[in-house]
Design a protein around this motif. Structure first.
Motif, PDB file in Angstrom:
ATOM      1  N   ARG A  39    -102.712  -4.949  -1.957  1.00  0.00           N
ATOM      2  CA  ARG A  39    -102.045  -4.286  -3.362  1.00  0.00           C
ATOM      3  C   ARG A  39    -100.535  -4.356  -3.435  1.00  0.00           C
ATOM      4  O   ARG A  39     -99.954  -4.607  -4.610  1.00  0.00           O
ATOM      5  CB  ARG A  39    -102.177  -2.540  -3.151  1.00  0.00           C
ATOM      6  N   HIS A  60     -98.580  -6.149  -6.998  1.00  0.00           N
ATOM      7  CA  HIS A  60     -97.592  -5.571  -7.552  1.00  0.00           C
ATOM      8  C   HIS A  60     -96.215  -6.306  -7.531  1.00  0.00           C
ATOM      9  O   HIS A  60     -95.545  -6.071  -8.611  1.00  0.00           O
ATOM     10  CB  HIS A  60     -97.222  -4.212  -6.845  1.00  0.00           C
ATOM     11  N   HIS A  61     -95.903  -7.043  -6.591  1.00  0.00           N
ATOM     12  CA  HIS A  61     -94.588  -7.755  -6.312  1.00  0.00           C
ATOM     13  C   HIS A  61     -94.636  -9.443  -6.222  1.00  0.00           C
ATOM     14  O   HIS A  61     -93.361  -9.782  -6.201  1.00  0.00           O
ATOM     15  CB  HIS A  61     -93.906  -7.003  -5.293  1.00  0.00           C
TER      16      HIS A  61
END
Length: 693
Positions: A84, A88-89
Motif C-alpha cells: 500500500r 501511494h508514493h
C-alpha cells in the motif's frame, strides 16, 4: 495437508489428513500459537506501519522498480503495509515478495490477501527464505527487508542466520531493513521466587525427608536448561528487589551482516546490598532509519530515560501481550553477593540463536554452591517449575506421608511408577528396603534409568531393586516375575508435557487402565482421584489479546478469527478452545466466584468416558471474561492429601476457557448472576470438552 495429532491421554501421535476446506481442523493447531496475540498488539502494528512508510519514502526517487522482501510473513500484514505504501508514493511499479514456511499459516495468508484484493500484488512462497533463489523464484534482489522474526530473547527464532543469508543472497548492496536496529538491556535483581526456580540443591538442603535428588558433587544432574526463560516479570514486580540500574548489553544493526558470535564485558555498579539471583533482560527496537519509531519489551518499572536515553516522543506504555515477554537468566547456586556501589563484572555472549551471561567472580566466591558437572556425567533438564516443585518442602512432605502410609503393612511390595517421577521412584526405594520398583518413565526413558543409577548410593538403594521398563511395550506378569503390583503411583508428571492443559496428565488414568491385569486386588493407587475444578475469572488483558480481529491498520483480518480461535463478535456455534496459561502471569486478573467441582475421575476403576456439570455462583462484582479450569489430584483419600494445580499455585498452568463475549456480574444476587459449566471426557480420544451457559 497432514497434521500431527497427539492423543492427550495415551501420549501417542498419529498423522491425520486435513482437507483443503476443513478450516476448523486447524483451529487448535493455530490457536496455540502467538499469531492472534501478536496481531492484537496495536502498538506493534502501528510502529511497523509508520516505519515501513518512512523507510520506503527513502526510495521515492528510485527509477528502477522497488522490491520489498517480507520474511516470515504470517498473515501478510507487513507485506500489505509495504504494498500500500508503494502504491501511494512510488511512480515506478514496485513489488513485494513474501515467504512463509508454515503451511497452515501460508494458506491463511492467501485468504487474507484475497480478501484485501492484494493477492495479485504480493507474490507468496511457501518456503523458508534460505530456499529462495534470485533468478528462479524472484527476479531480482530486494531493496528493503521487512520482518518480525523476533522472540522474547530476540534471537531465538533464527534472526541472525536469516539475516546472514538474506544479506549474502537476497538483498542489494545498500539495503534498508524494518526494523533497523535492536538493543538488548538487562538489570540485576534479587528474588527468592526466581532463585527457587533453578537452585534445587540448596532448596533441597532444607528438606527433612532424606531424599537427595541432586547429591553434593552432582548439583546439576537435575537442572534447568542453561538459557534465558521468557517470563512476565511485571507479575512478580513486588517480589523483585533491583540491585542495579538498567544497562546496555548488545546492539544489533540489521542493515549490516550480523556476526554469529559476539562477546562483551559489562561493568555494572550495584545500587543496593543484596544477592543477585537473576539477570532480567529485554530489548528495544528502533524500527526506522531516522530513530523516531521504537518498540520496547521492558518491564513496567523501567522508564524510557533508563533505556539509554530514548527520545521523549518514545512511550514504553504497551498492552499486555504474551508473544513478547521479558527474559530471566539465573545466577548460579545461591546467587552472587554484592555490596552497594560495588563494581560487578559480567560477561555476555551471544550465539546465532541465544544470549547468555556469566559473572566473572561468581565461580570464585565461597557463598556460591553451584558447580558444573563434568562432561561425562549425566544431566537431565527439567522445567523451572518442576525444579521448584521438587525443592518445595511442603510438597515433598505431603508425598512422603502418602507413600509412607501406602507402604505400611506391605511386606516386599512391588511398586509401579506410571509417570516420569524420579522423586517418587527414589522415595519408595528409600523408604522400603524390601521393595521392588518398576518405573515406566514414558518421557525420560533411558535417561531416567541412568539418573537413578547415578544417585543410588546417596539415596540408600541398589539398582537391583529398581528397574526402568520401556512403557511403549505392554507390561506383563513376565516383567514383574509373576508378582502383581501392590502400589501404582504417579505425581502425575509427564516429561515433555509441561505447559500443556492440566487434563493431559490424565495420561495416568490411561496407563492405569492398561496395567489393570497386573494390579493386585488390594492395590494402592495414587492419586486415587482427579477432580476437575473451575471458577469464573475477570481476565481483561488476556481476553483483549485474543479478541476477534477486524481492521488492522486498514487491512481486513476478520477471516482469520475462527481459525485462530478468537473470541468476541463471532458466531455462537464456533467453539473457542481451552488454552493453557499461567493465570498469575496473565496481566490483570480477578476471581469472581467460588471454586466449583465440575467432574471427577475415579482412578480406582479403569478409564471410561464421563460427564459432569456445576453451577458457578458469582461472589464478587466485575466483568467475567472466562473460566479457569484445573485438576486437583487426590493423592490419598484416607489422609485427605490433595495436590491442587489451581490459580493460587504458580508452578502449574491452568486451562482457560474464554467467553465469546464478556459480561458484567454483581455479587449477592442468587439465581440471577450464575453460570453453568459442563465438561465431557471422551476416553477414546482423550479429549475434554468444556461448555458454559
Amino acid at each position: 495437508m497432514f497434521q500431527l495429532k497427539v492423543n492427550p491421554v495415551t501420549g501417542k501421535s498419529e498423522w491425520i489428513v486435513i482437507e483443503e476446506d476443513e478450516e476448523s481442523s486447524v483451529v487448535v493447531d493455530l490457536a496455540t500459537t502467538c499469531y492472534l496475540d501478536m496481531l492484537n498488539d496495536a502498538p506493534r502494528n502501528s510502529a511497523y506501519l509508520h516505519a515501513i512508510h518512512s523507510t520506503l519514502l527513502l526510495f521515492s526517487n528510485n527509477h528502477s522498480p522497488l522490491h520489498v522482501l517480507d520474511i516470515g510473513s504470517g498473515t501478510g500484514l507487513l507485506s500489505m503495509m509495504a504494498a500500500r505504501s508503494m502504491s501511494h508514493h512510488h511512480s515506478s511499479k514496485g513489488f513485494v515478495t513474501a515467504c512463509e514456511s508454515y503451511l497452515p499459516m501460508f494458506k491463511l495468508m492467501n485468504k487474507v490477501l484475497r480478501a484485501n484484493h492484494m493477492n495479485t500484488t504480493i507474490r507468496v512462497f511457501n518456503k523458508r527464505s534460505d530456499e529462495l533463489q534470485v533468478g528462479h523464484h524472484i527476479p531480482s534482489r530486494a531493496h528493503v527487508l521487512v520482518s518480525e522474526i523476533l522472540d522474547s530473547e530476540l534471537l531465538g527464532e533464527g534472526l541472525i542466520p536469516t539475516l546472514q543469508h538474506a544479506h549474502d543472497c537476497l538483498l542489494v548492496e545498500n539495503y534498508k531493513t524494518v526494523p533497523y536496529k535492536a538493543t538488548t538491556y538487562a538489570q540485576l535483581v534479587e528474588s527468592t521466587y526466581l532463585w527457587k526456580l533453578h537452585d534445587l540443591f540448596n532448596n533441597e538442603a532444607n528438606a527433612a525427608d532424606g531424599i537427595h535428588l541432586v547429591p553434593k558433587g552432582k548439583e546439576t544432574i537435575l537442572r534447568v536448561k542453561p538459557q534465558q526463560l521468557a517470563m512476565h516479570c511485571d507479575a512478580i514486580g513486588e517480589e523483585i528487589r533491583l540491585l542495579s540500574e538498567p544497562f546496555k548489553v548488545f546492539e544489533f544493526d540489521f542493515s549490516k551482516r550480523p556476526d554469529s558470535h559476539g562477546e562483551t564485558q559489562v561493568h555494572i555498579k550495584a545500587t543496593n546490598d543484596g544477592t543477585v539471583h537473576a539477570v532480567i533482560s529485554w530489548w528495544v527496537l528502533q524500527l526506522d532509519y531516522e530513530g523516531l519509531i521504537y518498540y520496547s519489551t521492558a518491564p513496567k518499572w523501567v522508564t524510557p530515560l533508563q533505556n539509554n536515553g530514548l527520545p521523549s516522543s518514545y512511550s514504553c506504555i504497551r498492552y499486555w501481550c504474551d508473544h513478547w515477554k521479558q527474559c530471566v537468566w539465573f545466577s548460579k547456586g545461591k546467587g552472587l553477593l554484592v555490596r552497594k556501589d560495588e563494581n560487578v563484572c559480567m560477561n555476555a555472549i551471544h550465539t546465532d540463536i541465544s544470549i547468555s551471561y556469566e559473572f566473572q567472580s561468581q565461580s570464585q566466591r565461597s557463598e556460591v554452591d553451584g558447580h558444573d558437572l563434568s562432561p561425562q556425567l549425566l544431566s537431565v533438564t527439567l522445567s523451572p517449575e518442576r525444579i521448584a516443585i521438587y525443592g518445595d518442602n511442603n510438597w515433598r512432605l505431603s508425598m512422603l506421608k502418602a507413600i509412607d502410609y501406602a507402604l505400611k503393612e506391605k511386606d516386599s511390595p512391588l511398586c509401579v511408577v506410571a509417570d516420569d517421577s524420579v522423586f517418587l521412584t527414589i522415595m519408595v526405594a528409600h523408604l522400603s528396603k524390601k521393595s521392588r520398583t518398576i518405573a515406566l518413565f514414558p518421557g525420560l526413558r533411558e535417561k531416567g534409568s541412568k539418573y537413578l543409577e547415578a544417585v543410588a548410593d546417596e539415596n540408600g538403594y541398589s539398582m537391583d531393586r529398581v528397574q526402568v521398563i520401556n512403557s511403549k511395550k505392554q507390561l506383563t506378569l513376565d516383567d514383574t516375575q509373576q508378582k502383581k503390583a501392590d502400589l501404582l503411583i504417579a505425581e502425575p508428571f509427564y516429561f515433555g508435557s509441561e505447559g500443556m492443559l492440566p487434563w493431559q496428565s490424565l495420561q495416568f488414568w490411561s496407563r492405569r487402565t492398561m496395567l489393570d491385569s497386573i494390579l493386585s486386588e488390594d492395590v494402592c493407587i495414587m492419586p486415587c482421584k482427579g477432580i476437575l475444578k473451575g471458577c469464573a475469572m475477570s481476565l481483561p488483558d488476556l481476553w483483549r489479546s485474543r479478541r476477534a480481529l477486524e481492521n488492522i491498520e486498514g487491512f481486513d483480518h476478520s477471516m482469520v478469527n475462527s481459525t485462530l480461535g478468537a473470541c468476541g463478535g463471532l458466531s455462537s456455534s464456533l467453539e473457542i478452545p481451552c488454552l493453557p496459561f499461567f493465570i498469575w502471569q496473565c496481566g490483570e486478573t480477578k476471581k469472581l466466584s467460588d471454586t466449583c467441582t465440575i467432574l471427577e475421575f475415579d482412578f480406582l476403576k479403569p478409564m471410561t468416558s464421563c460427564h459432569g456439570k456445576a453451577t458457578v455462583e458469582f461472589v464478587d462484582t466485575g466483568v467475567c471474561h472466562g473460566f479457569a479450569l484445573w485438576i486437583d489430584w487426590v493423592i490419598l483419600s484416607t489422609n485427605n492429601i490433595v495436590m491442587s494445580t489451581g490459580p493460587d499455585q504458580r508452578y502449574w498452568k491452568q486451562g482457560i476457557k474464554l467467553l465469546a463475549e464478556p459480561f458484567k456480574v454483581t455479587k449477592n444476587i442468587p439465581g440471577i448472576c450464575s453460570a453453568v459449566l459442563e465438561a465431557s471426557f471422551d476416553s477414546s480420544s482423550g479429549e475434554l470438552s468444556v461448555k458454559y451457559n
